[in-house]
Design a protein around this motif. Structure first.
Motif, mmCIF file in Angstrom:
data_model
loop_
_atom_site.group_PDB
_atom_site.id
_atom_site.type_symbol
_atom_site.label_atom_id
_atom_site.label_comp_id
_atom_site.label_asym_id
_atom_site.label_seq_id
_atom_site.Cartn_x
_atom_site.Cartn_y
_atom_site.Cartn_z
ATOM 1 N N ARG A 1 0.823 -1.208 0.000
ATOM 2 C CA ARG A 1 0.000 0.000 0.000
ATOM 3 C C ARG A 1 0.860 1.261 0.000
ATOM 4 N NH1 ARG A 1 -5.343 -0.935 1.374
ATOM 5 N NH2 ARG A 1 -5.603 1.091 2.356
ATOM 6 N N ARG A 2 2.051 1.144 0.544
ATOM 7 C CA ARG A 2 2.963 2.299 0.583
ATOM 8 C C ARG A 2 3.296 2.797 -0.822
ATOM 9 N NH1 ARG A 2 9.060 2.154 3.105
ATOM 10 N NH2 ARG A 2 9.461 4.372 2.857
ATOM 11 N N TRP A 3 3.385 1.864 -1.776
ATOM 12 C CA TRP A 3 3.818 2.229 -3.129
ATOM 13 C C TRP A 3 2.676 2.329 -4.135
ATOM 14 C CZ3 TRP A 3 8.075 3.918 -1.643
ATOM 15 C CH2 TRP A 3 8.905 3.213 -0.758
ATOM 16 N N HIS A 4 1.482 1.887 -3.769
ATOM 17 C CA HIS A 4 0.366 1.839 -4.732
ATOM 18 C C HIS A 4 -0.869 2.519 -4.159
ATOM 19 C CE1 HIS A 4 2.589 -0.872 -7.343
ATOM 20 N NE2 HIS A 4 3.033 -1.411 -6.233
ATOM 21 N N THR A 5 -1.229 3.644 -4.739
ATOM 22 C CA THR A 5 -2.389 4.383 -4.256
ATOM 23 C C THR A 5 -3.673 3.957 -4.962
ATOM 24 O OG1 THR A 5 -1.973 6.174 -5.822
ATOM 25 C CG2 THR A 5 -1.033 6.400 -3.610
ATOM 26 N N ARG A 6 -3.566 3.329 -6.093
ATOM 27 C CA ARG A 6 -4.743 2.818 -6.801
ATOM 28 C C ARG A 6 -4.920 1.364 -6.374
ATOM 29 N NH1 ARG A 6 -5.492 0.626 -12.262
ATOM 30 N NH2 ARG A 6 -7.682 0.911 -12.771
ATOM 31 N N ARG A 7 -6.034 1.089 -5.671
ATOM 32 C CA ARG A 7 -6.222 -0.240 -5.074
ATOM 33 C C ARG A 7 -7.658 -0.702 -5.256
ATOM 34 N NH1 ARG A 7 -4.518 2.992 -0.083
ATOM 35 N NH2 ARG A 7 -2.272 3.171 -0.348
ATOM 36 N N PRO A 8 -7.851 -1.975 -5.574
ATOM 37 C CA PRO A 8 -9.222 -2.494 -5.601
ATOM 38 C C PRO A 8 -9.739 -2.648 -4.171
ATOM 39 C CG PRO A 8 -7.684 -4.286 -5.945
ATOM 40 C CD PRO A 8 -6.870 -3.012 -5.881
ATOM 41 N N SER A 9 -11.039 -2.469 -3.994
ATOM 42 C CA SER A 9 -11.595 -2.586 -2.643
ATOM 43 C C SER A 9 -12.505 -3.805 -2.485
ATOM 44 C CB SER A 9 -12.360 -1.319 -2.265
ATOM 45 O OG SER A 9 -13.355 -1.046 -3.217
ATOM 46 N N THR A 10 -12.855 -4.469 -3.591
ATOM 47 C CA THR A 10 -13.694 -5.670 -3.533
ATOM 48 C C THR A 10 -13.204 -6.663 -4.580
ATOM 49 O OG1 THR A 10 -15.273 -4.889 -5.203
ATOM 50 C CG2 THR A 10 -15.729 -4.289 -2.890
ATOM 51 N N GLU A 11 -13.618 -7.928 -4.442
ATOM 52 C CA GLU A 11 -13.273 -8.921 -5.465
ATOM 53 C C GLU A 11 -13.917 -8.564 -6.798
ATOM 54 O OE1 GLU A 11 -13.522 -13.088 -4.552
ATOM 55 O OE2 GLU A 11 -12.765 -12.774 -2.517
ATOM 56 N N LEU A 12 -15.124 -7.990 -6.761
ATOM 57 C CA LEU A 12 -15.780 -7.556 -7.992
ATOM 58 C C LEU A 12 -14.928 -6.518 -8.703
ATOM 59 C CD1 LEU A 12 -18.140 -7.448 -9.975
ATOM 60 C CD2 LEU A 12 -19.228 -5.771 -8.452
ATOM 61 N N GLN A 13 -14.394 -5.574 -7.957
ATOM 62 C CA GLN A 13 -13.543 -4.553 -8.570
ATOM 63 C C GLN A 13 -12.263 -5.181 -9.134
ATOM 64 O OE1 GLN A 13 -11.981 -1.331 -6.069
ATOM 65 N NE2 GLN A 13 -12.567 0.092 -7.699
ATOM 66 N N ALA A 14 -11.695 -6.152 -8.430
ATOM 67 C CA ALA A 14 -10.503 -6.841 -8.947
ATOM 68 C C ALA A 14 -10.827 -7.523 -10.275
ATOM 69 C CB ALA A 14 -9.986 -7.850 -7.936
ATOM 70 N N ARG A 15 -11.985 -8.180 -10.359
ATOM 71 C CA ARG A 15 -12.378 -8.827 -11.618
ATOM 72 C C ARG A 15 -12.615 -7.797 -12.722
ATOM 73 N NH1 ARG A 15 -14.826 -12.260 -7.848
ATOM 74 N NH2 ARG A 15 -16.839 -11.197 -7.980
#
Length: 194
Positions: free
Chosen positions: A53-67
């Motif tokens: 998280r320190r290096w990545h500000t764009r992050r998925p918040s749900t498995e649906l978003q990851a898909r």
């Protein structure tokens, strides 16, 4: 609008998007393969790690978003904008992602990016994955130059880049936003023939 070039493109349009994204073997029993729907849980759980998280500000918040990200990755491939792979052990256990982004087929230039899950750190997973992706992109596909950048504070990523033959070319001042503010970014590159 089609633009006229005085020189032919380094990589012909359709070479990538007109075929299936390849599975690439890597040293150490690693396999780079396209992301699958069932990888969403492992992908999402990685973003719970403070170091990542320190290096990545764009992050998925749900498995649906990851898909949804995986769907966008497939579109990137078809549109020849990028290629996104899961670094796996023997094609199964997800160890992290690796990608080529911002493909410029006319000039033969792309950007590489990678990270690994906490359990895979220190085992050369990023180096082996980057080595396989680099060899494929430069030797098989015909890219001329691959670039990667990372925060100047991310010493582990710098070691991976350097060990993989990506020469440090300079520092891009205040080039990226992280949770703790703007960071200078190291620019590394590898060209065909290095």
């Amino acid at each position: 609008m089609t633009r006229a070039l005085s020189t032919p493109p380094v990589i012909a349009s359709g070479l990538l998007g007109g075929s299936l994204q390849p599975v690439l073997p890597a040293t150490g029993g690693l396999v780079l393969r396209p992301w699958e729907e069932f990888d969403a849980s492992a992908f999402l759980s990685a973003y719970q790690d403070d170091e990542l998280r320190r290096w990545h500000t764009r992050r998925p918040s749900t498995e649906l978003q990851a898909r949804e990200w995986f769907d966008a990755y497939r579109q990137d491939w078809k549109q020849e904008k990028g290629g996104h792979w899961s670094i796996t052990r023997d094609g199964d256990e997800v160890l992290g992602p690796i990608a080529l982004r911002g493909l410029d087929l006319d000039d033969g230039v792309a950007g590489a990016a990678y990270w690994v899950l906490p359990a895979a750190r220190g085992a050369k997973v990023a180096s082996y994955g980057l080595g396989a992706l680099t060899a494929w992109a430069l030797s098989e596909i015909g890219f001329h130059r691959l670039e990667l950048d990372h925060s100047t504070r991310n010493h582990a990523s710098c070691r991976v880049a350097t060990k993989s033959g990506y020469l440090l070319e300079g520092t891009k001042r205040s080039a990226a936003v992280h949770d703790d503010g703007r960071h200078d970014m190291h620019l590394h590159a590898r060209i065909r023939g290095d």
